[in-house]
Motif scaffolding. Structure first.
Motif, PDB file in Angstrom:
ATOM      1  N   SER A  74       0.825  -1.207   0.000  1.00  0.00           N
ATOM      2  CA  SER A  74       0.000   0.000   0.000  1.00  0.00           C
ATOM      3  C   SER A  74       0.864   1.264   0.000  1.00  0.00           C
ATOM      4  O   SER A  74       0.520   2.256  -0.649  1.00  0.00           O
ATOM      5  CB  SER A  74      -0.927  -0.003   1.214  1.00  0.00           C
ATOM      6  OG  SER A  74      -1.796  -1.114   1.142  1.00  0.00           O
TER       7      SER A  74
ATOM      8  N   ASP B 275      -3.716  -2.169  -5.723  1.00  0.00           N
ATOM      9  CA  ASP B 275      -3.223  -2.648  -4.437  1.00  0.00           C
ATOM     10  C   ASP B 275      -4.143  -3.780  -4.004  1.00  0.00           C
ATOM     11  O   ASP B 275      -5.345  -3.750  -4.284  1.00  0.00           O
ATOM     12  CB  ASP B 275      -3.286  -1.500  -3.420  1.00  0.00           C
ATOM     13  CG  ASP B 275      -2.652  -1.877  -2.090  1.00  0.00           C
ATOM     14  OD1 ASP B 275      -1.864  -2.841  -2.044  1.00  0.00           O
ATOM     15  OD2 ASP B 275      -2.935  -1.183  -1.099  1.00  0.00           O
TER      16      ASP B 275
ATOM     17  N   THR C 148      -5.101  -3.828   4.486  1.00  0.00           N
ATOM     18  CA  THR C 148      -5.836  -3.712   3.216  1.00  0.00           C
ATOM     19  C   THR C 148      -6.767  -4.903   3.048  1.00  0.00           C
ATOM     20  O   THR C 148      -6.339  -6.048   3.132  1.00  0.00           O
ATOM     21  CB  THR C 148      -4.846  -3.674   2.028  1.00  0.00           C
ATOM     22  OG1 THR C 148      -3.865  -2.674   2.288  1.00  0.00           O
ATOM     23  CG2 THR C 148      -5.568  -3.377   0.725  1.00  0.00           C
TER      24      THR C 148
ATOM     25  N   ILE D 114      -4.818   2.753   2.923  1.00  0.00           N
ATOM     26  CA  ILE D 114      -4.390   2.992   4.304  1.00  0.00           C
ATOM     27  C   ILE D 114      -3.207   2.090   4.641  1.00  0.00           C
ATOM     28  O   ILE D 114      -3.054   0.998   4.108  1.00  0.00           O
ATOM     29  CB  ILE D 114      -5.540   2.824   5.329  1.00  0.00           C
ATOM     30  CG1 ILE D 114      -6.139   1.417   5.293  1.00  0.00           C
ATOM     31  CG2 ILE D 114      -6.611   3.870   5.087  1.00  0.00           C
ATOM     32  CD1 ILE D 114      -7.115   1.175   6.445  1.00  0.00           C
TER      33      ILE D 114
HETATM   34 MG    MG Z   1      -1.835  -2.943   2.330  1.00  0.00          MG
END
Ligand code: MG
Ligand code: GDP
Length: 290
Positions: free
Chosen positions: A18, A58, A39, A31
């Motif tokens: 991320s 992501d 995530t 985040i």
């Molecule tokens: Mg992540």
């Protein structure tokens, strides 16, 4: 010549996927915390230039699922395997979990190019890097290896150049000014979830989901009401805290981040609700977007 494609970021929990997405896009879309399983969704971040468009994704860290939410999280990873034009496989020097064999086998067989990014070089000794490189070269001889620090933006310009070089020819998938596939409510719920991850321990963050009930974007203020959903009554008490002190802290921190994100004043109202065993309930998971 115009180039475009899906560049899917995959890897074990906590290696910096991320952080890399945000660094590449230049916005905090995903985040980031020091905890695994931060995530939960597939989040797209789109970077466009005059002659290229990169659609980064992501994804949640690869793990063996223990409950339905984690199964759904891994479904996002599997989808990311089916539509990639290029894989960014992230690893770091500390990685203690081995990449699941089934994913290694898939990556060995694939004809899709793989950039293997060894992250967190800011904290690595040269011998550690050599050792990691040796291990990965043996495991995935078809991958092209690069060293980066996503956090300190080291070598990311080189990665960007390689990505563009490896992308297929093709037109843009999205308007050139599109940044992500997710809407404002999604980012509000993620901001709140990040504060939950930061403020509570043990199983609490993993038992929480956020539901944004109302989102009103007015000229000078955004008015938001959201529910923090937990699995059990006891967790509700923990979230609220002594005389409401804990939820108040989460509310203040979330509001500040929302104000940065939307660039205007935010009014945020939070309630805590119990939804028994939502993590294993198919219908609930569907409602929450999994
Ligand atoms: Mg992540
Ligand atoms: P993900 O689970 O793979 O998405 O990992 P995150 O992006 O959430 O990052 C996990 C942790 O690693 C966070 O505490 C990050 O700040 C940290 N991190 C990410 N990239 C780097 C890096 O280049 N160097 C160092 N030292 N830490 C990093």
């Amino acid at each position: 010549m115009h180039k475009s494609g899906f560049v899917n970021i995959i890897g074990c929990p906590n290696v910096g996927k991320s952080t890399l997405l945000n660094a590449m896009v230049g916005e905090k879309l995903s985040i980031i915390t020091s905890k695994a399983q931060t995530t939960r969704h597939r989040i797209m971040g789109i970077v466009s230039g005059d002659d290229y468009q990169i659609v980064f994704s992501d994804t949640p860290g690869i793990l063996k699922p223990n409950y339905k939410l984690q199964e759904k999280m891994m479904q996002f990873v599997i989808t990311a395997f089916t539509d990639a034009d290029l894989f960014l496989l992230i690893t770091d020097i500390f990685e203690d979990i081995e990449l699941d064999e089934t994913y290694v086998a898939k990556l060995k067989k694939t004809t899709i190019p793989i950039l293997l990014l060894i992250n967190k070089i800011d904290e690595a000794k040269p011998e550690q890097l050599e050792e990691k490189a040796k291990k990965w070269k043996a495991l995935l001889p078809n991958a092209e290896l690069m060293y980066i620090s996503a956090l300190h933006k080291m070598n990311l310009d080189k990665v960007m150049k390689r990505i563009i070089a490896l992308l297929p020819e093709g037109g843009a998938f999205y308007d050139k000014d599109t940044l992500t596939d997710k809407n404002e409510r999604f980012f509000v719920s993620e901001i709140i979830r990040e504060k939950i991850l930061n403020n509570y321990h043990k199983e609490i963050p993993y038992s929480v989901e956020i539901n944004v009930n109302s989102f009103k974007d007015e000229p000078t203020i955004v008015k938001i009401q959201a529910d923090i959903i937990v699995e059990r009554e006891s967790q509700k008490g923990i979230i609220i805290g002594d005389k409401g002190s804990s939820i108040k802290r989460v509310g203040i921190q979330s509001r500040k981040d929302c104000e940065t994100f939307f660039g205007k004043q935010v009014h945020l109202e939070l309630f805590v609700k119990v939804d028994k065993d939502w993590r294993n309930n198919d219908l609930r998971l569907k409602n929450f977007g999994y």
